[in-house]
Design an enzyme around this catalytic site. Sequence first.
Site, PDB file in Angstrom:
ATOM      1  N   ASP A   1       3.446   5.160  -8.628  1.00  0.00           N
ATOM      2  CA  ASP A   1       2.453   4.279  -8.006  1.00  0.00           C
ATOM      3  C   ASP A   1       2.792   4.024  -6.543  1.00  0.00           C
ATOM      4  OD1 ASP A   1       4.604   2.904  -9.510  1.00  0.00           O
ATOM      5  OD2 ASP A   1       3.846   1.123  -8.502  1.00  0.00           O
ATOM      6  N   ASN A   2       3.980   4.410  -6.126  1.00  0.00           N
ATOM      7  CA  ASN A   2       4.362   4.268  -4.720  1.00  0.00           C
ATOM      8  C   ASN A   2       4.394   5.624  -4.020  1.00  0.00           C
ATOM      9  OD1 ASN A   2       4.631   1.531  -5.130  1.00  0.00           O
ATOM     10  ND2 ASN A   2       6.837   1.619  -5.481  1.00  0.00           N
TER      11      ASN A   2
ATOM     12  N   GLY B   1       1.863 -13.358  -7.681  1.00  0.00           N
ATOM     13  CA  GLY B   1       0.876 -12.923  -6.691  1.00  0.00           C
ATOM     14  C   GLY B   1       1.296 -13.153  -5.251  1.00  0.00           C
TER      15      GLY B   1
ATOM     16  N   ARG C   1      -1.699  -4.595   6.193  1.00  0.00           N
ATOM     17  CA  ARG C   1      -1.266  -3.251   6.540  1.00  0.00           C
ATOM     18  C   ARG C   1      -2.440  -2.272   6.524  1.00  0.00           C
ATOM     19  NH1 ARG C   1       2.160  -1.625   1.111  1.00  0.00           N
ATOM     20  NH2 ARG C   1       0.345  -1.327  -0.208  1.00  0.00           N
TER      21      ARG C   1
ATOM     22  N   ASP D   1       4.671   1.178   0.403  1.00  0.00           N
ATOM     23  CA  ASP D   1       5.316   0.153  -0.421  1.00  0.00           C
ATOM     24  C   ASP D   1       6.811   0.041  -0.143  1.00  0.00           C
ATOM     25  OD1 ASP D   1       3.020  -0.768  -1.426  1.00  0.00           O
ATOM     26  OD2 ASP D   1       3.313  -0.123  -3.491  1.00  0.00           O
TER      27      ASP D   1
ATOM     28  N   ARG E   1      -0.860  -8.363  -6.458  1.00  0.00           N
ATOM     29  CA  ARG E   1      -0.781  -9.421  -5.433  1.00  0.00           C
ATOM     30  C   ARG E   1      -1.336  -8.905  -4.112  1.00  0.00           C
ATOM     31  NH1 ARG E   1       5.406  -9.273  -3.254  1.00  0.00           N
ATOM     32  NH2 ARG E   1       5.822  -7.093  -3.726  1.00  0.00           N
TER      33      ARG E   1
ATOM     34  N   GLY F   1      -1.630  -1.690 -10.972  1.00  0.00           N
ATOM     35  CA  GLY F   1      -2.691  -2.210 -10.112  1.00  0.00           C
ATOM     36  C   GLY F   1      -2.177  -3.201  -9.096  1.00  0.00           C
TER      37      GLY F   1
HETATM   38  P1  AMP Z   1       5.998  -2.738  -6.183  1.00  0.00           P
HETATM   39  O1  AMP Z   1       7.334  -2.563  -6.792  1.00  0.00           O
HETATM   40  O2  AMP Z   1       5.946  -3.750  -5.076  1.00  0.00           O
HETATM   41  O3  AMP Z   1       5.368  -1.435  -5.804  1.00  0.00           O
HETATM   42  O4  AMP Z   1       5.081  -3.374  -7.306  1.00  0.00           O
HETATM   43  C1  AMP Z   1       4.922  -2.818  -8.586  1.00  0.00           C
HETATM   44  C2  AMP Z   1       3.803  -3.522  -9.299  1.00  0.00           C
HETATM   45  O5  AMP Z   1       4.108  -4.898  -9.511  1.00  0.00           O
HETATM   46  C3  AMP Z   1       2.477  -3.524  -8.566  1.00  0.00           C
HETATM   47  O6  AMP Z   1       1.467  -3.443  -9.539  1.00  0.00           O
HETATM   48  C4  AMP Z   1       2.468  -4.866  -7.880  1.00  0.00           C
HETATM   49  O7  AMP Z   1       1.170  -5.310  -7.580  1.00  0.00           O
HETATM   50  C5  AMP Z   1       3.132  -5.745  -8.912  1.00  0.00           C
HETATM   51  N1  AMP Z   1       3.804  -6.921  -8.319  1.00  0.00           N
HETATM   52  C6  AMP Z   1       4.965  -6.927  -7.628  1.00  0.00           C
HETATM   53  N2  AMP Z   1       5.295  -8.184  -7.273  1.00  0.00           N
HETATM   54  C7  AMP Z   1       4.320  -8.997  -7.748  1.00  0.00           C
HETATM   55  C8  AMP Z   1       4.083 -10.401  -7.718  1.00  0.00           C
HETATM   56  N3  AMP Z   1       4.918 -11.253  -7.115  1.00  0.00           N
HETATM   57  N4  AMP Z   1       2.944 -10.856  -8.325  1.00  0.00           N
HETATM   58  C9  AMP Z   1       2.104 -10.025  -8.943  1.00  0.00           C
HETATM   59  N5  AMP Z   1       2.268  -8.703  -9.018  1.00  0.00           N
HETATM   60  C10 AMP Z   1       3.357  -8.177  -8.429  1.00  0.00           C
HETATM   61 MG    MG Z   2       3.901  -0.479  -5.274  1.00  0.00          MG
END
Ligand code: AMP
Ligand code: MG
Length: 483
Positions: A252-253, A125, A176, A262, A92, A89
Amino acid sequence: MASPTVSFEHSYAHELPGLYTPWQGQQWPKPQLVLLNERLAQALGLDPAALTSVEGVAMLSGHAMPDTARPLAMAYAGHQFGGFSAQLGDGRAILVGEVIDPQGKRWDLHLKGSGQTPFARGGDGRAVLGPVLREYMISEAMAALGVPTTRALAACTTGERILRQRGLEPGAVLARVAASHLRVGTFQFLAARGDNQLLQRLADYAISRHDPDLTEAPHRYLKLLARVSARQAQTVAHWMGIGFVHGVMNTDNTTISGETIDYGPCAFMERYDPQTCFSSIDHQGRYAYGNQPAIIFWNLARLAETLLPLINTDEDRAIEGALQVIKEAQTFYRAAWLQVFTRKLGLNRPDAALIEEMHQLWQGQGVDFTSFFRALPAALGGDEAPLRALFDDDAAVGDWLAGYRALASNATPELVARNNPVYIPRNQLVEEALQAASFQDDMEPFRRLLALVQAPFTHVDSAEAYARPAPHDAPQIVTYCGT
Ligand code: AMP
Ligand code: MG
């Protein structure tokens, strides 16, 4: 907030309760606009002046929403590096709402770095300026190169300073825009919970947003799978043609729209090597350049699994149908990949042997991928030296060129030049631009590079250094995830 700067619709919020939590962004010490994508704002029918107002910046940074917004954090699941998480989910990020552009097309406005949400799983976040600007730069380059992608509308700083790998960095938020934020992981979230009713609503919603012509079609869920697969195959074929390495192709990406999404540890391959992998956390090279086609089909198979109960109540027949669709998409990918290189070479029709031999020619030669195609026009015109100079050992180049010339009899040097970028966001240049922005409060290097990659096919006399391959002994850049 008093004056709404943008009017929004909220189809996701209306139609898919159970797939989000209403959520507000964080209030910041000092929200400030760093970059606004005016051209994109105008294309969306948004008034740039409204977006740069105090209310506009408050909205773009998540600090305070206009009355028209109905912000929410989306729920999704996903396979990360092959392992399944039933709950990821927006940890952030928030969806502000949907903008309808002057053509009537619907776009999500989404903020990344807008503070912790119930999906944060211990994360802070936050986002910091370097990665926010990386996404801005690379997604703009991708859009200019003709690749389906989410777009960067704005980057703001928050006034906070956040501790990350490289020290204290300015906190930042990326605004975005995407055709939607539906992911393979969104479907997985519901499939993992066995909620077939909401799953069907989600599939119908995806159809209404991306494939409205399928609304009444027989076998529409199987056809949805086919459409998503074709879009993703086309997108990844584009990536392969420009040397793009996404870096975190988790489910998820992976979008339903086919847009690249992402941008984390992504980067462009410079020296050709299928093993190219920049991400600090991808120790196995799972998401290396050469693995991307296989991975996208792995991800699409995960989507297919979620759709089985909708495709047919008879599971065997559902599986049979889904397998057939994925197989067809693989055939389509191969054709799309050949077409990408056919275009780059300026050929009339694909020649698989020539294109495969070209890839073999590069193998182990340290050839700068982008420069190879920029040296082709001269080679076509008889000047082979710049092309040969890109190879450690150019012994095999002559034979390949002879074959190329024979097939490219009607390709002019101008045509080939037009189909291949001069400027990509080269790693060292991106690093320097992000360093200057994050640690010296200097946006000039970023703006200069951004302007070039936003018009990647246009040669600029004074920008020779930006087109140059990295020196042979340049260290491999390492990129970081989710920072
Ligand atoms: P990402 O690798 O950026 O696609 O993120 C993978 C998951 O980790 C997603 O659910 C993001 O919302 C969560 N996420 C990544 N960085 C943070 C952060 N600094 N704080 C909270 N959630 C994060
Ligand atoms: Mg992501």
